[in-house]
Design an enzyme around this catalytic site. Structure first.
Site, mmCIF file in Angstrom:
data_model
loop_
_atom_site.group_PDB
_atom_site.id
_atom_site.type_symbol
_atom_site.label_atom_id
_atom_site.label_comp_id
_atom_site.label_asym_id
_atom_site.label_seq_id
_atom_site.Cartn_x
_atom_site.Cartn_y
_atom_site.Cartn_z
ATOM 1 N N GLU A 494 0.929 -1.220 0.045
ATOM 2 C CA GLU A 494 0.611 0.370 0.188
ATOM 3 C C GLU A 494 0.507 1.363 -0.095
ATOM 4 O OE1 GLU A 494 -2.212 -0.730 4.186
ATOM 5 O OE2 GLU A 494 -2.617 -2.992 3.038
ATOM 6 N N TYR A 551 -0.685 -3.982 11.182
ATOM 7 C CA TYR A 551 -1.604 -4.143 10.095
ATOM 8 C C TYR A 551 -1.200 -6.225 9.711
ATOM 9 C CZ TYR A 551 -3.166 0.754 8.617
ATOM 10 O OH TYR A 551 -4.313 1.413 8.778
ATOM 11 N N HIS A 592 -0.571 1.682 15.616
ATOM 12 C CA HIS A 592 0.074 1.400 14.965
ATOM 13 C C HIS A 592 1.442 1.225 15.686
ATOM 14 C CE1 HIS A 592 -2.207 2.381 11.397
ATOM 15 N NE2 HIS A 592 -1.964 3.915 10.940
#
Length: 803
Positions: A494, A551, A592
């Site tokens: 990404e 993630y 994160h």
């Protein structure tokens, strides 16, 4: 059904008849294996069985369209397909069922996986690649439903890369990108997110992928009405159908008992995918499951009498037989003779496989009985040892555990005795363990020369007055050097392409190397990893970027169940040297910036887990891994991209050693072990501790899996006698793992003068902003006070109570 010959693929009637009979023979062979396999489980010879009965005909059609160089990524009902290609014999089938640990007898996984999991060999004995274009290929199956789908995407994408990048070497890996990746999945498993994510990604990428959905209207006991909207996966995927103006899928729907329709459908699908690189979905309907889902239960419990009657009538093998007779291809008598011969062949294969499975166990049993007899004769505990011996004699079909458990129990009755019989029994146990344990535990990591842990260190080199640059620049320039050096290297994720990743570690590289080598992807983590696995299985060197550490949770199942186990479950016969790049640690906020390391290091055994403290060390890890061929996860420090580092003169050549720690500061009072961004906190605390007379030795773990192969931390403990592990993971996470490695596995407890301790983050995700970071994770004051308290306990006179 009427027989129709395709004029474009015209064959003689004799050849056509032989093809029909060969297919029918394979269908009967596979079915008989399923039937006898179930019986073997119910008699106790095998532990579990899951078979391909009811799916034979479409798999035969798929095999007819398959070509050398193609890859399969399927699931555990594809035995007929493997048999049709000559990749699985009945004896192989039963050895898989019995979990035979001899890979020459059980070639799929040497008993490591239950039956129904099929792979081929991509590697020679020395670890070099076979010519994958000269053989049919099957990536090794895993059991979790739909988990074969992400890998399938990468296997298909490799053909696109090989067709469109002339600079990439293709010898042995591709014939101009003309290979198809074939996926199979049960209709109920199409409910999984892995399926939909893969379908979407393949439609976007336009890769030569054919997905067959075996639709028998159930998922174990749950009917399709609870599985799929409209009870029809091809119906709800119609929006993916390609048009004259918009790319997408070609979608076919075919009945699973219609032989000629299946043959034409699969030939058509193969041509479309192979020539045009268009993904295809084949929805194979009206299939059955004659023996139910597996040996764990009977389908009569949940299927109605009407459904059971329908399944008996529409069984694909029954319909195939009727079609052969209706078209007078052969007579009833000839078919009956063929069926009898096949059944005899399968029964013989079953018998031979069981005898081969037992033969080494029986030889070992005979030897052990003799040793127990000798031990009993020499021991005052004769009666107890003879009982164990007689119990063993009574076991007519012994397993390995039957042997070793009795041998180990016998030793208990020989405690304190000194005679040859005891020594010989102990020697047998030692030899048995040494020979047997690797059958179950080898190949978690590479066992060949040139493995990543053997790549020698190449230190950064600097001029007398080095220039400084942001860490991201060092990383970027190192990637530039790698892509120039390795034409088979590519990176994707990404925001990895156009903007050069969210921290600009790839800035400008897409423009230089093109959108296929430095590529953007959609927001779809598990198929990013799947791309990487499939590409690596086909000889490319992918780097898959997961934008942030948390993630990784989206794709952890694919990493854990597929990539991390691949070398192990193939006993070293396939490899996927995928590098996974991500970033994390020391940022403010719940997302994160949390640390999932405790989970990662336990779930990803089989991968290297690397935690560089700066971008120079990170660059060195990428270089080391590119010189080897093993999978790894590199976690870059999220707050390190803008920190200044000296620019090495040998970017592209630096090699950070894997499995080696680095001592950043020498000391004599206490050893501090940490990694990643937290090291900056620890180093600051060490400087401040010196002000109160405490000399701390600071060690950077660098590599968590494996950790400190040279046991340098223990060498430090010999000097300091005290240990503190500092980590921003939650309590009981990575710090606990490091503590066990140092104190227990390395024997560090022998050199400790104080209790070893850990300093971790709070048991929650970090709160937002600078104050959130300070009160959620270890800070300089925490480290200082923890070390001071340890020293105060050891020497309260020298270090009076602080607070």
């Amino acid at each position: 059904m009427k027989v129709e010959l395709d004029p474009e693929k015209d064959i003689s009637y004799k050849d056509f008849k032989e093809q029909i009979l060969q297919d029918y023979r394979t269908a009967v062979l596979s079915r008989e294996c399923s039937i006898l396999g179930r019986r073997e489980v119910l008699t106790g010879k095998a532990k579990f069985g899951i078979f391909g009965d009811g799916k034979e005909l479409p798999q035969l059609a798929m095999a007819r369209a398959y070509r050398n160089g193609d890859f399969r990524s399927g699931y555990y009902r594809d035995q007929t397909f493997m048999m049709a290609l000559g990749l699985l014999t009945p004896k192989d089938f039963f050895h898989g069922l019995y979990a035979t640990t001899d890979i020459s007898l059980e070639p799929m996984s040497a008993g490591r996986q239950m039956g129904g999991h099929f792979g081929t060999y991509s590697l020679n004995e020395d670890g070099s690649w076979k010519d994958l274009t000269a053989q049919p290929n099957s990536s090794p199956d895993i059991s979790p439903t739909a988990a074969q789908m992400p890998r399938l995407l990468g296997l298909a994408q490799a053909s696109k890369i090989y067709r469109n990048l002339e600079s990439v070497p293709t010898d042995g890996f591709s014939n101009q990108g003309n290979e198809v990746a074939w996926g199979t999945i049960g209709n109920a498993s199409t409910s999984e997110g892995h399926f939909f994510e893969t379908i979407n990604a393949a439609g976007v990428l336009q890769v030569p992928m054919i997905v067959s959905v075996w639709d028998d209207a159930y998922g174990i006991s749950v009917p399709a009405e609870y599985q799929t909207t409209k009870e029809d996966i091809s119906e709800i995927l119609k929006g993916f159908q390609r048009t004259e103006t918009a790319p997408g899928y070609e979608i076919f729907k075919v009945q699973g008992w219609d032989y000629t329709a299946l043959i034409h459908t699969y030939e058509n699908a193969a041509d479309i995918a192979r020539e045009n690189h268009v993904p295809v979905l084949i929805h194979v309907t009206e299939l059955t499951q004659p023996q139910g889902h597996s040996t764990s239960g009977s389908h009569e419990r949940y299927k109605s009498d009407e459904r059971l009657k329908w399944e008996k009538k529409h069984d694909c093998n029954t319909r195939f037989r009727e079609w052969i007779l209706e078209n007078r291809i052969v007579s009833e008598e000839e078919l009956s003779d063929l069926e009898k011969a096949v059944k005899k062949e399968v029964r013989s294969a079953k018998k031979d496989a069981w005898a081969e499975f037992l033969q080494p166990h029986r030889e070992q049993k005979k030897e052990l009985v003799g040793l127990l007899e000798a031990a009993a004769s020499a021991s005052p505990n004769r009666r107890f040892i003879e009982r164990l011996k007689n119990d063993l004699i009574a076991v007519e079909e012994p397993l390995k555990r039957d042997l070793i458990t009795r041998a180990r129990k016998a030793v208990r009755y020989l405690i304190g005795e000194d005679h040859d019989a005891r020594r010989q029994l102990l020697a047998w146990i030692k030899r048995f363990k040494e020979e047997t344990q690797p059958l179950f535990s080898s190949h978690l990591y590479s066992e060949l020369p040139g493995k990543a842990t053997e790549i020698p260190e190449v230190k950064p080199e600097y001029p007398e007055n080095p220039e400084k640059a942001d860490g991201r620049v060092i990383l970027r320039d190192n990637f530039d050097a790698l892509f120039s050096k390795y034409p088979e290297a590519l990176i994707f994720g990404e925001d990895s392409g156009a903007i050069g990743d969210v921290n600009q570690g790839l800035e400008g590289l897409q423009k230089k190397y093109g959108p296929l080598r430095v590529a953007d992807t959609g927001i779809r983590e598990t198929t990013i990893i799947g791309q990487g696995i499939g590409l690596a299985l086909r000889g490319l060197r992918p780097i898959a970027e997961i934008q942030y550490l948390d993630y990784l949770l989206y794709c952890l199942q694919t990493l854990s169940d597929d990539l991390a186990t691949l070398l192990y479950r193939t006993v070293g016969k396939q490899k996927a040297p995928l590098i996974v790049r991500t970033r994390g640690h020391r940022l403010e906020g719940i997302w994160h910036s949390g640390s999932q390391m405790g989970g990662i290091i336990h779930l990803l055994r089989g991968m290297y887990i690397l935690v560089p403290r700066d971008m120079t060390r990170a660059a060195g890890f990428y270089n080391t891994l590119m010189k080897s061929d093993e999978p790894a996860l590199i976690i870059e420090s999220l707050n390190g991209y803008r920190l200044k580092e000296d620019i090495p003169t040998n970017l592209g050549e630096i090699c950070t050693p894997i499995g080696r720690v680095e001592t950043l500061r020498e000391g004599s009072d206490i050893t501090l072990v940490s990694y990643g961004s937290t090291l900056r906190v620890v180093m600051q605390a060490a400087r401040e501790l010196l002000e109160v007379g405490i000399s701390a030795e600071v060690i950077d773990a660098q590599s968590l899996l494996p950790f400190d192969l040279d046991h340098q931390v223990v060498e430090s403990l010999k000097k300091t006698g005290r240990l503190l592990v500092v980590d921003e993971d939650v309590p009981g996470g990575c710090a606990a793992y490091l503590m066990q490695e140092i104190v227990e596995n390395q024997g560090g407890y022998r050199y400790l003068d104080s209790a070893p301790q850990t300093l971790t983050a709070q048991p929650h995700r970090p709160a937002y902003a600078s104050d959130g970071d300070y009160f959620s994770k270890p800070n300089t004051e925490d480290v200082f006070e923890k070390v001071y308290a340890i020293m105060h306990e050891a020497s309260p006179e020298d270090f009076p109570e602080l607070m």
